[in-house]
Motif scaffolding. Structure first.
Motif, short mmCIF file in Angstrom:
data_model
loop_
_atom_site.label_atom_id
_atom_site.label_comp_id
_atom_site.label_asym_id
_atom_site.label_seq_id
_atom_site.Cartn_x
_atom_site.Cartn_y
_atom_site.Cartn_z
N PRO A 1 28.90 75.32 76.71
CA PRO A 1 27.50 74.94 76.90
C PRO A 1 27.73 74.21 77.44
O PRO A 1 28.15 73.07 78.38
CB PRO A 1 27.14 74.27 75.49
CG PRO A 1 28.05 74.54 74.37
CD PRO A 1 29.79 74.17 75.39
N GLY A 2 26.35 75.00 79.27
CA GLY A 2 26.19 74.10 79.87
C GLY A 2 27.29 74.67 81.40
O GLY A 2 26.66 73.73 82.22
N THR A 3 27.84 75.15 81.01
CA THR A 3 28.75 75.60 82.40
C THR A 3 28.94 77.12 82.58
O THR A 3 28.44 77.98 81.23
CB THR A 3 30.07 75.06 81.92
OG1 THR A 3 30.64 76.30 81.66
CG2 THR A 3 30.16 73.67 81.56
N ALA A 4 29.35 77.26 83.85
CA ALA A 4 29.83 79.10 83.90
C ALA A 4 31.24 79.26 84.69
O ALA A 4 31.31 77.94 85.23
CB ALA A 4 28.42 79.50 84.88
N PRO B 1 36.11 80.66 89.73
CA PRO B 1 36.69 80.01 88.38
C PRO B 1 37.04 78.72 89.44
O PRO B 1 38.14 78.68 90.04
CB PRO B 1 37.16 80.23 87.55
CG PRO B 1 36.83 82.03 87.76
CD PRO B 1 36.95 82.08 89.46
N ALA B 2 36.22 77.52 89.51
CA ALA B 2 37.53 76.12 89.80
C ALA B 2 38.48 75.66 89.15
O ALA B 2 38.56 76.53 87.70
CB ALA B 2 36.66 74.67 89.84
N THR B 3 39.60 75.65 89.51
CA THR B 3 41.18 75.17 89.08
C THR B 3 40.83 74.08 88.43
O THR B 3 40.82 73.25 89.17
CB THR B 3 42.11 75.01 89.61
OG1 THR B 3 42.08 76.24 90.62
CG2 THR B 3 43.12 74.97 89.37
N ARG B 4 40.85 74.14 87.15
CA ARG B 4 41.50 72.89 86.41
C ARG B 4 42.63 71.43 86.31
O ARG B 4 43.07 72.64 86.35
CB ARG B 4 41.03 73.10 85.08
CG ARG B 4 41.30 71.41 83.68
CD ARG B 4 41.35 71.93 82.37
NE ARG B 4 41.35 70.32 81.71
CZ ARG B 4 39.86 69.78 81.35
NH1 ARG B 4 39.45 70.26 81.20
NH2 ARG B 4 40.36 68.59 80.70
N THR B 5 43.09 70.54 86.94
CA THR B 5 43.53 69.44 87.31
C THR B 5 44.30 68.58 86.13
O THR B 5 43.29 68.20 85.61
CB THR B 5 43.47 68.96 88.86
OG1 THR B 5 42.86 69.75 89.50
CG2 THR B 5 45.01 68.35 89.30
N GLU C 1 42.38 85.46 84.72
CA GLU C 1 43.98 85.55 85.11
C GLU C 1 43.40 83.84 84.53
O GLU C 1 43.14 82.60 84.71
CB GLU C 1 44.08 84.89 86.73
CG GLU C 1 45.76 84.68 87.46
CD GLU C 1 45.68 84.82 88.32
OE1 GLU C 1 46.48 84.45 88.79
OE2 GLU C 1 44.95 85.59 89.30
N VAL C 2 44.12 83.76 83.08
CA VAL C 2 44.24 82.57 82.06
C VAL C 2 45.57 81.95 82.83
O VAL C 2 46.51 82.44 83.65
CB VAL C 2 44.94 82.81 80.89
CG1 VAL C 2 44.90 81.57 80.46
CG2 VAL C 2 43.56 83.40 80.07
N PRO C 3 45.71 80.22 83.74
CA PRO C 3 46.70 79.82 84.21
C PRO C 3 48.08 79.93 83.16
O PRO C 3 48.48 79.19 81.68
CB PRO C 3 46.32 78.24 84.01
CG PRO C 3 44.54 78.24 84.29
CD PRO C 3 44.25 79.20 83.32
N ALA C 4 49.11 79.95 82.98
CA ALA C 4 50.15 80.26 82.93
C ALA C 4 50.76 78.97 81.98
O ALA C 4 51.51 78.83 81.28
CB ALA C 4 51.66 80.73 83.62
N GLU D 1 36.31 75.84 78.72
CA GLU D 1 35.51 75.59 80.12
C GLU D 1 35.86 76.18 81.77
O GLU D 1 34.55 76.30 82.75
CB GLU D 1 35.61 74.40 80.37
CG GLU D 1 35.42 72.92 81.27
CD GLU D 1 35.72 72.01 81.66
OE1 GLU D 1 35.90 70.93 82.84
OE2 GLU D 1 35.93 70.79 80.55
N LEU D 2 37.13 76.97 81.90
CA LEU D 2 37.39 77.52 83.39
C LEU D 2 36.41 78.68 83.21
O LEU D 2 36.10 78.92 84.34
CB LEU D 2 39.16 78.15 82.94
CG LEU D 2 39.58 76.79 82.84
CD1 LEU D 2 41.31 76.76 83.16
CD2 LEU D 2 39.75 76.14 83.82
#
Length: 884
Positions: free
Chosen positions: A853-856, A865-869, A826-829, A847-848
């Motif tokens: 590198p180094g993220t999941a 998945p955490a929501t990027r603000t 689900e890609v943020p619209a 990143e999401l």
């Protein structure tokens, strides 16, 4: 001629009618008495999709009143993407171009007027949506359906024009079938008189499916042979045609004060409806038509005996024509008993019935007849309809081109338009007031042209040359003012200084390399550095006298110099003197005029007494001290210059310390003042204020300097260039459209594809061990998807703001939704709002999704998945909680 507060002027007109792609060509059609019917071969009709069985029907009429190129559109000019242009109703496309032409013909650039411009417009039935787009989008997403609605509904015709041309007055779509145009005109006049807008753009458009004829049916309004014989005994109907027209309106008193070209004056108008007192919904009504005509005459406060022409609705039907003449006679008989004095005609005999645009065709025709004081023939009339009593009525059908004589008062005319459903409209027009004589002045003028490509610029130059040759009496100042103030500036530019329309036409036609300046501007135009030498006076006394008399900015600066010298009121005498002070004063005034006109110097290069001019312009010295420096008096202190200045001692830009040092503004020069090598490759160029030996000085030189800078990208303020002069506008050739094909063929061709099966989706090509490879796959997918919308993958660059390319949020929401399906994520619209380039969007998405590198996803702990603000959202949240 007495001007009334309720009078409205028509100051601009544009059209695309059958056989006429401009107002000038339309007048040719009318004055030559031509019919513009197109007849098709069977091969052409079959290619257009007409079934063979229909062609075999003897009732099928293989003819149409059409306009070419409805599949073409200048999408780039109006900032539509390829995909948007392809689904946009061709009626909207044609009307957008027509609207811009009307404003330019009026002499107004919509991007540079402070006027509140309203838009009142209507469109016909959208056959493109019905025949071309329906199947393709039947299974489309809800976002695509929403975009399709925005691109095709009549409701968005007027507001789309307002948006694309940045017009901020009321924007109202009007639709009353065949009377749409005049009802829109009536509505616009009320808005103008009520102060809701300063100008109004009014028009309508109707397009039939291209390349097709029509089926004749006894009793319907369609002609059996393609001819419209209005009021004739053999009249059997009309031909429904394609076309668009637009006019620009302004309150008459303001139009006169503003120097607008007035084609005609609207004295009054009225609108009503037949109600139910008629034989059926589609039938006309004598009482309804008579009432609206009488109401318009009352509003206009004119006696019917003063009306010399009526442009009738004139559909050429056996029923409609007698009813219309009976209604006209009833209305006129309230004010006159005269017979056979008022000419009657119908433009439908020339170009057919343009449906919603029919009234606009009649209005423009009548305005042109008033302007030319000429009655043009109504075609195909040989014997009157036996149900019309012309012998005892006020009217006769005009069948010849004749001079229109006014008798004792101004020429007046009525224009009728009656809609299916009973909405009737009538307008009273009057010839415009006599145009004021242009001042008899012989002075050079700056003419400018621009386009978005070199080819289009050449076409524009050729068109202007032809127009000036055909109209040698045009005022050169009005031509210059219209081009400077009334046209948008594009990238490819041409400028010319000329003292007459004849010399301008010749230079443009020959492409005179010495007199014509050409240039192409970049995103960052080259910046001028003024070269100041202070040698001589820079112009002979006649030149300085001409500048002082004709350029207020030059005069004000010269007056300031005289005042600073303790010689107020003696500027003309000062400029005529020899010596360094006079030279400095002239150079200072010349540079000040250029900067007042919008030439913003990026620096100054000076030598000799030119250093004194530089000190004044850079505000390193007060003007009085700078003039003293020109005389040889060394200043005690110098302020840091506010503009970069090339030191004649070093040949490089002065440092701040050097700028404060009086020694750098005096004494002998150790380096030449030729700054070209210093400026090479810096985005700056030298502008020498002293004319070369043998070249004219004075106003010609100043205008040539301005021309040189304009073609290189300077944003000249043409209102400042023409300060102190009465502004006058004249109709001139308009923007050269660079159209491309945007068309979906009828049927299901190009049907939108369904989502790919799960096994074929983008996510299946991911390599868990190579996050950068996965991110590159997403970038590649987006470049491909967005490139299709823009019209080519090469346009979808990684680091360009997508909104700057003309994409809107709906397009990007759809792209995001499909990307989400490809990824099973689900890609943020709204991500493209915060990350508007493909690269930044993918970096954020990586990143999401845990691809960086180094993220999941969700931070690597298996959670969602955490929501990027975004930073903007963080600031808003902080304000909400009182933390900001």
């Amino acid at each position: 001629m007495t001007l009334s507060d309720s009078d409205v002027a028509i100051i601009g007109m544009a059209c695309r009618f059958p056989g006429a792609d401009s107002v000038d060509r339309f007048w040719d059609v009318l004055s030559e008495g031509r019919e513009t019917l197109t007849r098709y071969t069977d091969e052409e009709l079959l290619a257009a999709g007409v079934p063979a069985a229909r062609l075999a029907d003897p009732r099928y009429v293989k003819a149409a009143q059409t306009i070419p190129g409805t599949d073409l559109f200048d999408s780039e000019l109006f900032q539509f993407t390829q995909d948007e242009a392809e689904i946009l109703d061709p009626q909207h496309r044609v009307f957008l171009e027509c609207a811009l032409e009307a404003l330019e013909r009026a002499g107004y650039d919509p991007g540079r007027t402070d006027a509140q411009v309203g838009v009142y417009a209507g469109a016909g039935m959208n056959t493109y949506l019905l025949h071309n787009l329906g199947e393709r989008y039947r299974a489309a997403s809800s976002v695509d359906h929403y975009r399709l609605m925005l691109a095709n509904d009549k409701d968005f015709l007027a507001t789309r024009v307002s948006y694309k041309l940045n017009l901020t007055g009321p924007s109202v779509s009007v639709n009353t079938a065949c009377s749409t145009s005049l009802v829109a005109l009536h509505t616009a006049c009320l808005a103008l008189l009520g102060g809701e807008c300063d100008m109004a753009l009014v028009g309508a458009v109707h397009l039939n499916p291209p390349g097709q004829g029509y089926q004749y049916q006894e009793g319907m309004i369609f002609s059996p042979d393609g001819h419209c014989r209005a009021f004739d005994a053999e009249a059997r109907g009309t031909v429904i045609g394609s076309g668009a027209g637009a006019v620009v309106l302004k309150r008459l008193k303001e139009a006169v004060a503003d120097g607008d070209w007035i084609h005609a004056v609207i004295k009054g108008s009225a609108v009503n409806n037949d109600g139910s007192a008629k034989t059926g919904y589609t039938a006309p009504s004598i009482s309804g038509q008579a009432a609206v005509i009488a109401d318009a005459q009352d509003v206009a406060d004119v006696d019917p005996e003063t009306i010399g022409y009526v442009e009738a609705h004139g559909t050429g039907t056996p029923l409609g024509d007698p009813i219309e003449v009976a209604a006209l006679t009833e209305a006129f008989r309230d004010g006159t008993d005269r017979s056979g004095y008022c000419a009657l005609g119908s433009v439908k005999t020339n170009i057919g019935h343009l449906d919603t645009a029919a009234g606009m065709a009649g209005l423009i025709k009548t305005a042109l007849m008033l302007e030319h004081r000429t009655l043009v023939p109504s075609l195909h009339f040989t014997e009157p309809n036996p149900d019309i009593d012309f012998a005892t009525g006020p009217f006769f059908v005009n069948t010849e081109k004749t001079e229109w004589k006014s008798g004792t008062g101004p020429l007046r005319a009525g224009v009728s338009s009656f809609g299916i459903g009973g909405t009737n409209a009538h307008v009273i027009l009057q010839e415009g007031p006599a145009r004021a004589q242009a001042p008899q002045e012989s002075r050079p003028e700056l003419l400018v042209l621009s386009a978005r490509s070199e080819d289009a610029l050449e076409q524009a130059a050729a068109a202007l040359a032809r127009h000036l040759r055909a109209n040698p009496g045009l005022d050169p100042a009005a031509v210059a003012q219209t081009l400077g103030l009334g046209r948008r500036a594009h990238r490819h530019r041409l400028a010319l200084v000329a003292d007459s329309t004849r010399s301008a036409a010749m230079a443009l036609a020959l492409g005179n390399g010495e007199r014509i300046r050409r240039g192409t501007t970049g995103r960052e135009p080259s910046a001028p550095v003024l070269v100041l030498t202070g040698t001589g006076t820079g112009a002979d006394p006649a030149g300085t006298a001409e500048l002082y008399a004709s350029v207020p900015a030059y005069r004000d600066a010269a007056d300031a110099c005289a005042a600073a010298l303790g010689r107020p009121g003696e500027a003309e005498a000062l400029l005529a003197e020899d010596g360094a002070v006079a030279a400095c004063s002239h150079e200072y005034a010349l540079a000040t005029a250029l900067t007042t006109w919008g030439v913003a110097p990026a620096g100054l290069a000076a030598t000799g007494t030119g250093l004194a001019t530089a000190a004044a312009l850079a505000e390193a010295l007060p003007l009085a001290d700078a003039l003293a420096l020109a005389r040889g008096t060394v200043p005690h202190r110098v302020d840091p210059p506010r503009l970069p200045v090339v030191s004649p001692r070093t040949g490089r830009w002065m440092t701040e310390d050097e700028g404060r040092d009086p020694a750098h503004w005096t004494g002998p020069a150790d380096a030449t003042a030729a700054p070209d090598a210093l400026l090479d490759g810096t985005g700056r160029h030298a502008v020498r204020l002293t004319p070369p030996d043998g070249e004219p000085g004075g106003l010609t030189h100043l205008l040539t300097l301005a021309a040189d800078q304009w073609v290189l990208g300077a944003d000249l303020d043409f209102a400042a260039v023409h300060t102190g002069r009465d502004i006058r506008r004249v109709p001139l050739p308009t923007h050269r459209f660079e159209r491309r094909r945007h068309w979906v063929e009828p049927g299901g061709h190009g049907t939108r594809t369904e989502a790919a099966p799960a096994g074929d989706r983008l996510i299946t090509r991911f390599d868990p061990a190579d996050p950068e490879h996965n991110a590159e796959l997403i970038r590649d997918y987006l470049c491909e998807a967005i490139g299709k919308v823009l019209g080519g993958r090469h346009l979808a660059t990684l680091d360009t703001n997508l909104f700057d390319l003309g994409l809107d949020s709906l397009v990007l929401i759809e792209v995001v939704a499909k990307l989400g399906e490809e990824l099973g994520f689900e890609v943020p619209a709204a991500s493209f709002v915060e990350f508007p380039t493909i690269r930044s969007f993918v970096d954020n998405l990586a990143e999401l999704m845990g691809l960086a590198p180094g993220t999941a996803p969700g931070g690597g702990d298996g959670t969602a998945p955490a929501t990027r603000t975004s930073r903007r959202a963080q600031r808003a949240a902080a304000r909400h909680t009182g933390q900001a």
